[in-house]
Scaffold this motif. Structure first.
Motif, PDB file in Angstrom:
ATOM      1  N   ASP A 136      18.040  57.556  22.451  1.00 20.82           N
ATOM      2  CA  ASP A 136      18.086  57.308  23.907  1.00 20.82           C
ATOM      3  C   ASP A 136      16.627  57.961  24.578  1.00 20.82           C
ATOM      4  O   ASP A 136      15.705  57.397  25.125  1.00 20.82           O
ATOM      5  CB  ASP A 136      19.179  57.670  25.020  1.00 20.82           C
ATOM      6  CG  ASP A 136      20.280  56.863  24.755  1.00 20.82           C
ATOM      7  OD1 ASP A 136      20.211  55.601  24.175  1.00 20.82           O
ATOM      8  OD2 ASP A 136      21.266  56.985  25.412  1.00 20.82           O
ATOM      9  N   ALA A 137      16.682  59.391  23.979  1.00 15.34           N
ATOM     10  CA  ALA A 137      15.491  60.191  24.429  1.00 15.34           C
ATOM     11  C   ALA A 137      14.057  59.704  23.832  1.00 15.34           C
ATOM     12  O   ALA A 137      13.084  59.566  24.432  1.00 15.34           O
ATOM     13  CB  ALA A 137      15.610  61.783  24.035  1.00 15.34           C
ATOM     14  N   VAL A 138      14.154  59.159  22.572  1.00 17.42           N
ATOM     15  CA  VAL A 138      13.065  58.663  21.758  1.00 17.42           C
ATOM     16  C   VAL A 138      12.507  57.290  22.543  1.00 17.42           C
ATOM     17  O   VAL A 138      11.337  57.048  22.601  1.00 17.42           O
ATOM     18  CB  VAL A 138      13.258  58.398  20.369  1.00 17.42           C
ATOM     19  CG1 VAL A 138      12.394  57.699  19.602  1.00 17.42           C
ATOM     20  CG2 VAL A 138      13.412  59.678  19.637  1.00 17.42           C
ATOM     21  N   LYS A 139      13.622  56.417  22.631  1.00 15.97           N
ATOM     22  CA  LYS A 139      13.374  55.185  23.648  1.00 15.97           C
ATOM     23  C   LYS A 139      12.457  55.618  24.854  1.00 15.97           C
ATOM     24  O   LYS A 139      11.512  54.847  25.277  1.00 15.97           O
ATOM     25  CB  LYS A 139      14.492  54.496  23.972  1.00 15.97           C
ATOM     26  CG  LYS A 139      14.536  53.223  24.791  1.00 15.97           C
ATOM     27  CD  LYS A 139      13.653  52.279  24.058  1.00 15.97           C
ATOM     28  CE  LYS A 139      13.681  51.126  25.017  1.00 15.97           C
ATOM     29  NZ  LYS A 139      12.854  49.801  24.572  1.00 15.97           N
ATOM     30  N   GLN A 140      13.135  56.446  25.633  1.00 21.48           N
ATOM     31  CA  GLN A 140      12.670  56.924  26.930  1.00 21.48           C
ATOM     32  C   GLN A 140      11.054  57.363  26.882  1.00 21.48           C
ATOM     33  O   GLN A 140       9.992  56.817  27.508  1.00 21.48           O
ATOM     34  CB  GLN A 140      13.522  57.927  27.561  1.00 21.48           C
ATOM     35  CG  GLN A 140      12.750  58.435  29.106  1.00 21.48           C
ATOM     36  CD  GLN A 140      13.471  59.361  29.565  1.00 21.48           C
ATOM     37  OE1 GLN A 140      14.929  59.539  29.494  1.00 21.48           O
ATOM     38  NE2 GLN A 140      13.021  60.264  30.535  1.00 21.48           N
ATOM     39  N   VAL A 141      10.851  58.236  25.930  1.00 24.23           N
ATOM     40  CA  VAL A 141       9.180  58.614  25.834  1.00 24.23           C
ATOM     41  C   VAL A 141       8.395  57.719  25.101  1.00 24.23           C
ATOM     42  O   VAL A 141       7.254  57.521  25.467  1.00 24.23           O
ATOM     43  CB  VAL A 141       9.595  60.071  24.666  1.00 24.23           C
ATOM     44  CG1 VAL A 141       8.150  60.433  24.558  1.00 24.23           C
ATOM     45  CG2 VAL A 141      10.228  61.291  25.396  1.00 24.23           C
ATOM     46  N   ALA A 142       9.132  57.040  24.495  1.00 18.96           N
ATOM     47  CA  ALA A 142       8.217  55.961  23.798  1.00 18.96           C
ATOM     48  C   ALA A 142       7.681  54.806  24.960  1.00 18.96           C
ATOM     49  O   ALA A 142       6.668  54.393  24.693  1.00 18.96           O
ATOM     50  CB  ALA A 142       8.727  55.329  22.733  1.00 18.96           C
ATOM     51  N   ASP A 143       8.671  54.523  25.719  1.00 24.40           N
ATOM     52  CA  ASP A 143       8.142  53.300  26.604  1.00 24.40           C
ATOM     53  C   ASP A 143       7.328  54.069  27.695  1.00 24.40           C
ATOM     54  O   ASP A 143       6.586  53.355  28.093  1.00 24.40           O
ATOM     55  CB  ASP A 143       9.659  53.211  27.573  1.00 24.40           C
ATOM     56  CG  ASP A 143      10.485  52.240  26.769  1.00 24.40           C
ATOM     57  OD1 ASP A 143       9.969  51.585  25.692  1.00 24.40           O
ATOM     58  OD2 ASP A 143      11.640  51.968  27.038  1.00 24.40           O
ATOM     59  N   GLN A 144       7.428  55.509  28.118  1.00 27.72           N
ATOM     60  CA  GLN A 144       6.575  56.018  28.937  1.00 27.72           C
ATOM     61  C   GLN A 144       5.178  56.391  28.466  1.00 27.72           C
ATOM     62  O   GLN A 144       4.244  56.979  28.966  1.00 27.72           O
ATOM     63  CB  GLN A 144       7.306  57.452  29.436  1.00 27.72           C
ATOM     64  CG  GLN A 144       8.477  57.142  30.438  1.00 27.72           C
ATOM     65  CD  GLN A 144       9.332  58.386  30.789  1.00 27.72           C
ATOM     66  OE1 GLN A 144       9.089  59.637  30.129  1.00 27.72           O
ATOM     67  NE2 GLN A 144      10.401  58.347  31.457  1.00 27.72           N
ATOM     68  N   ASN A 145       5.244  56.320  27.038  1.00 29.38           N
ATOM     69  CA  ASN A 145       4.007  56.716  26.323  1.00 29.38           C
ATOM     70  C   ASN A 145       3.371  55.771  25.257  1.00 29.38           C
ATOM     71  O   ASN A 145       3.764  55.939  23.947  1.00 29.38           O
ATOM     72  CB  ASN A 145       3.909  58.130  25.672  1.00 29.38           C
ATOM     73  CG  ASN A 145       4.227  59.298  26.778  1.00 29.38           C
ATOM     74  OD1 ASN A 145       3.346  59.775  27.157  1.00 29.38           O
ATOM     75  ND2 ASN A 145       5.734  59.442  26.793  1.00 29.38           N
ATOM     76  N   PRO A 146       3.218  54.384  25.784  1.00 26.57           N
ATOM     77  CA  PRO A 146       3.219  53.343  24.962  1.00 26.57           C
ATOM     78  C   PRO A 146       1.989  53.682  23.758  1.00 26.57           C
ATOM     79  O   PRO A 146       1.973  52.922  22.653  1.00 26.57           O
ATOM     80  CB  PRO A 146       2.698  52.197  25.893  1.00 26.57           C
ATOM     81  CG  PRO A 146       2.456  52.723  27.140  1.00 26.57           C
ATOM     82  CD  PRO A 146       2.954  54.179  27.171  1.00 26.57           C
TER      83      PRO A 146
END
Length: 364
Positions: A136-146
């Protein structure tokens, strides 16, 4: 030649850098001090960029130094298992490609997003999240930093800038189950898991199936501690299993498994005929051959090397890569001095049947 010794890309890399691993030992090397997520200095004071062809040179002809980093789960980088294997992979990548590598340790799940963000904001070329719990953390950071590139082990993150690597742990666990089923003297065999999550359930399912395939009379006793960072709980779980008559215990519990080994070592010194089967790495390197029957190798290190190398070579590929016996992603160590040759022969026969599809190992 046994199936886990195939010369896949992972095995070739592993062979070349085996000496590097031995010399590196446990933990962090002196010249790789954790610098709190700060990026390496760029040549000429400017941030270098990869060219469209994947060259390591910048437009000005200067060679780029890649900055590839990882965030551990709560087990920590010196867990003698999963996180440590990933860190050793990054050290190998550093040695081969001249990259700058670093890590941040997570003390709790609340640290996952801040640690990932710290590396991303400081310009990491690739940021690894190590472990299922970081999905979930990787998904959140990836979405916020495309524009950032991330990778994760043991979880699938559906994002266009994330490479996900999973393993068929059940296949390798089946093989060490065969070893345990053939070598137990009490017909009682233990399994100590960390948290009861899908990846650990795959270890349990494959191990139990392997034991039962060669020894239907054996009883596999399951004990989950609920933690990957609690050696004291692992020691208590092992004591319970040994007291119940188990003579072999397989753990899939990260640093909690250190306690399983510690309990086994104490009993061995007191004259007990007990064994521990290690996980992720060849744990005889840490705990010795006197207590380590064998280990279920999960080549997290080589997955980290390959994906990181793909980045340098302009071939970073978001999406899922799954590694099992056929890809040499799981299996036994090269050397198993405590396992008789006739047992190893049967292990290899079962491995061949798994690769060919004759045996489909349950994953739950």
């Amino acid at each position: 030649m046994t199936i886990w010794r195939r010369r896949s890309w992972m095995a070739i890399i592993a062979a070349v850098f085996a000496l590097t691993f031995v010399l590196a030992g446990c933990g962090k090397s002196d010249n790789n001090q954790n610098n709190g997520g700060q990026p390496p200095e760029t040549q000429g004071g400017q941030q270098n960029e990869q060219t469209e062809t994947g060259s390591n040179e910048t437009s000005g002809g200067e060679e780029k130094q890649y900055y590839v980093v990882m965030v551990t789960d709560v087990g920590g980088v010196n867990d003698n298992s999963f996180n440590q294997s990933a860190w050793e992979g990054l050290q190998q990548f550093e040695s081969e490609y001249g990259a700058k590598v670093d890590y941040l340790q997570s003390q709790s799940d609340a640290d996952y997003v801040p640690n990932l963000n710290q590396f991303v904001k400081n310009g990491a070329d690739l940021t690894w999240g190590i472990g299922f719990l970081m999905g979930d953390a990787v998904k959140q950071v990836a979405d916020q930093n495309p524009d950032a590139k991330l990778a994760i082990i043991d979880q699938v993150v559906d994002a266009p800038n994330v490479a996900s690597v999973t393993f068929k742990e059940h296949e390798g666990s089946y093989l060490v189950g065969v070893v345990a089923g053939l070598m137990t003297k009490t017909n009682k065999i233990g399994f100590v898991g960390g948290m009861e999550i899908p990846v650990i359930k795959r270890f349990e399912a494959g191990f139990t199936a392997g034991v039962k395939a060669v020894n239907p009379d054996a009883n596999v006793i399951i004990n989950y501690t609920g933690a990957f960072d609690a050696p004291d709980q692992g020691k208590a779980a092992a004591a319970t299993l040994y007291n119940d008559g188990a003579d072999i215990i397989f753990h899939a519990a990260g640093a909690t498994g250190d306690g399983v080994f510690n309990e086994g070592i104490e009993r061995k010194k007191a004259g007990g005929d007990v064994w521990v089967i290690g996980v992720d790495k060849d744990q005889s390197i840490t705990f010795g051959h006197d207590i380590t029957l064998t280990s279920m190798m999960k080549r997290v290190d080589q997955a980290v090397v390959q994906v990181s190398a793909d980045l340098v070579n302009g071939r970073f590929q978001p999406g899922l890569t799954e590694l099992g016996l056929a890809e040499n992603g799981v299996g036994l160590p090269e050397n198993n001095p405590n396992v008789p040759e006739d047992v190893l022969k049967q292990v290899d026969e079962y491995a061949q049947k798994i690769v060919s599809g004759e045996i489909v190992v349950p994953s739950e």
